[in-house]
Design a protein around this motif. Structure first.
Motif, PDB file in Angstrom:
ATOM      1  N   HIS A 135       0.803  -1.219   0.000  1.00  0.00           N
ATOM      2  CA  HIS A 135       0.000   0.000   0.000  1.00  0.00           C
ATOM      3  C   HIS A 135       0.837   1.272   0.000  1.00  0.00           C
ATOM      4  CE1 HIS A 135       0.732  -0.597   4.269  1.00  0.00           C
ATOM      5  NE2 HIS A 135       0.440   0.671   4.445  1.00  0.00           N
ATOM      6  N   HIS A 136       2.139   1.176   0.065  1.00  0.00           N
ATOM      7  CA  HIS A 136       2.998   2.357  -0.001  1.00  0.00           C
ATOM      8  C   HIS A 136       3.559   2.600  -1.401  1.00  0.00           C
ATOM      9  CE1 HIS A 136       3.179   1.555   4.385  1.00  0.00           C
ATOM     10  NE2 HIS A 136       2.937   2.845   4.378  1.00  0.00           N
ATOM     11  N   MET A 137       3.181   1.796  -2.345  1.00  0.00           N
ATOM     12  CA  MET A 137       3.732   1.984  -3.689  1.00  0.00           C
ATOM     13  C   MET A 137       3.092   3.199  -4.357  1.00  0.00           C
ATOM     14  SD  MET A 137       2.030  -1.324  -5.657  1.00  0.00           S
ATOM     15  CE  MET A 137       3.631  -1.765  -6.126  1.00  0.00           C
ATOM     16  N   ARG A 138       3.808   3.757  -5.268  1.00  0.00           N
ATOM     17  CA  ARG A 138       3.350   4.946  -5.984  1.00  0.00           C
ATOM     18  C   ARG A 138       2.405   4.528  -7.106  1.00  0.00           C
ATOM     19  NH1 ARG A 138       7.790   9.060  -7.025  1.00  0.00           N
ATOM     20  NH2 ARG A 138       7.385   9.236  -4.822  1.00  0.00           N
ATOM     21  N   PRO A 139       1.268   5.198  -7.229  1.00  0.00           N
ATOM     22  CA  PRO A 139       0.374   4.890  -8.349  1.00  0.00           C
ATOM     23  C   PRO A 139       0.988   5.381  -9.657  1.00  0.00           C
ATOM     24  CG  PRO A 139      -0.511   6.689  -7.011  1.00  0.00           C
ATOM     25  CD  PRO A 139       0.736   6.211  -6.330  1.00  0.00           C
ATOM     26  N   GLY A 140       0.576   4.776 -10.742  1.00  0.00           N
ATOM     27  CA  GLY A 140       1.058   5.170 -12.059  1.00  0.00           C
ATOM     28  C   GLY A 140       1.321   3.946 -12.916  1.00  0.00           C
ATOM     29  N   LEU A 141       1.990   4.153 -14.031  1.00  0.00           N
ATOM     30  CA  LEU A 141       2.318   3.072 -14.954  1.00  0.00           C
ATOM     31  C   LEU A 141       3.619   2.416 -14.504  1.00  0.00           C
ATOM     32  CD1 LEU A 141       1.513   1.560 -17.519  1.00  0.00           C
ATOM     33  CD2 LEU A 141       2.889   3.207 -18.808  1.00  0.00           C
ATOM     34  N   MET A 199      -5.518   1.017  -5.719  1.00  0.00           N
ATOM     35  CA  MET A 199      -4.690  -0.191  -5.642  1.00  0.00           C
ATOM     36  C   MET A 199      -3.475   0.048  -4.761  1.00  0.00           C
ATOM     37  SD  MET A 199      -4.990  -1.197  -9.650  1.00  0.00           S
ATOM     38  CE  MET A 199      -3.792  -2.503  -9.697  1.00  0.00           C
ATOM     39  N   ALA A 200      -2.857   1.208  -4.887  1.00  0.00           N
ATOM     40  CA  ALA A 200      -1.668   1.520  -4.098  1.00  0.00           C
ATOM     41  C   ALA A 200      -2.013   1.612  -2.616  1.00  0.00           C
ATOM     42  CB  ALA A 200      -1.042   2.822  -4.588  1.00  0.00           C
ATOM     43  N   ASP A 201      -3.216   2.056  -2.287  1.00  0.00           N
ATOM     44  CA  ASP A 201      -3.644   2.196  -0.893  1.00  0.00           C
ATOM     45  C   ASP A 201      -4.122   0.890  -0.281  1.00  0.00           C
ATOM     46  OD1 ASP A 201      -3.128   4.894  -1.010  1.00  0.00           O
ATOM     47  OD2 ASP A 201      -5.226   5.461  -1.382  1.00  0.00           O
ATOM     48  N   THR A 223      11.183  -2.211  -2.775  1.00  0.00           N
ATOM     49  CA  THR A 223      12.480  -1.613  -2.475  1.00  0.00           C
ATOM     50  C   THR A 223      12.448  -0.095  -2.485  1.00  0.00           C
ATOM     51  OG1 THR A 223      13.134  -1.851  -4.779  1.00  0.00           O
ATOM     52  CG2 THR A 223      13.758  -3.629  -3.291  1.00  0.00           C
ATOM     53  N   SER A 224      11.415   0.479  -3.097  1.00  0.00           N
ATOM     54  CA  SER A 224      11.175   1.923  -3.095  1.00  0.00           C
ATOM     55  C   SER A 224       9.726   2.105  -3.526  1.00  0.00           C
ATOM     56  CB  SER A 224      12.127   2.643  -4.057  1.00  0.00           C
ATOM     57  OG  SER A 224      11.699   2.500  -5.390  1.00  0.00           O
ATOM     58  N   PRO A 225       9.184   3.319  -3.478  1.00  0.00           N
ATOM     59  CA  PRO A 225       7.806   3.500  -3.952  1.00  0.00           C
ATOM     60  C   PRO A 225       7.632   3.173  -5.435  1.00  0.00           C
ATOM     61  CG  PRO A 225       8.433   5.333  -2.558  1.00  0.00           C
ATOM     62  CD  PRO A 225       9.680   4.530  -2.808  1.00  0.00           C
ATOM     63  N   GLU A 226       8.732   3.012  -6.170  1.00  0.00           N
ATOM     64  CA  GLU A 226       8.653   2.731  -7.605  1.00  0.00           C
ATOM     65  C   GLU A 226       9.333   1.434  -8.027  1.00  0.00           C
ATOM     66  OE1 GLU A 226      10.575   6.033  -7.408  1.00  0.00           O
ATOM     67  OE2 GLU A 226       8.887   7.392  -7.549  1.00  0.00           O
ATOM     68  N   SER A 227       9.747   0.598  -7.059  1.00  0.00           N
ATOM     69  CA  SER A 227      10.488  -0.602  -7.434  1.00  0.00           C
ATOM     70  C   SER A 227      10.233  -1.738  -6.441  1.00  0.00           C
ATOM     71  CB  SER A 227      11.989  -0.271  -7.459  1.00  0.00           C
ATOM     72  OG  SER A 227      12.743  -1.406  -7.777  1.00  0.00           O
TER      73      SER A 227
END
Length: 154
Positions: A24-30, A83-85, A133-137
């Protein structure tokens, strides 16, 4: 052997898509995702007619097969804010390809789930685990033990 590979490629695509809703901490987007496997090196051996059937089956189930080159599958997925939340992404991937998630856990930046597949083509069970590993990975690992079109695979 060639008939065994096609469903496994489909399951790999399915499992890649499940990871995009895991934290739930991931960044939304493509998101662009790369999955590597020794088995994916064998995809060029799948006859074109079977590959077309596999693509049609994936599309029927709401997926597009990822681009597979040099043992790596590249795919993209849109992660919405909802989805990210989401803390428990089970509803996102339940019952796709005859596979059901069980015992899903999410602790900090790590996720883990067991899954059971029980369709005519795919029977068995496995685990998927990963780390954001990060909000984008993220990185992860999936294991499956069972039968694909009646052939044992691990």
């Amino acid at each position: 052997m060639r008939r065994t590979l096609a469903p496994l490629v489909f399951v790999s695509a399915l499992l890649v898509s499940t990871a995009n809703a895991a934290d739930h901490h991931m960044r939304p987007g493509l998101w662009e995702m790369t999955t590597t496997s020794d088995l994916l090196n064998l995809v060029p051996l799948i006859p074109p007619d079977q590959m077309q059937n596999l693509m049609a089956l994936a599309k029927q189930n709401g997926f597009e097969l990822p681009d597979i080159q040099n043992g790596a599958a590249m795919s993209k997925a849109c992660v919405t804010q909802a989805m990210a939340d989401q803390k428990n992404p089970l509803d996102f991937y339940q019952n796709r390809s005859g596979c059901t998630a069980k015992n899903a856990s999410h602790i900090g930046n790590k996720y883990r789930m067991d899954f059971v597949c029980s369709s005519a083509r795919l029977k068995g069970n496995g685990t998927a685990e990963g780390t954001l590993t990060s909000p984008e990975s993220f990185s992860g690992r999936t294991e499956f033990d069972g039968l694909v079109q009646g052939n044992p695979v691990q």
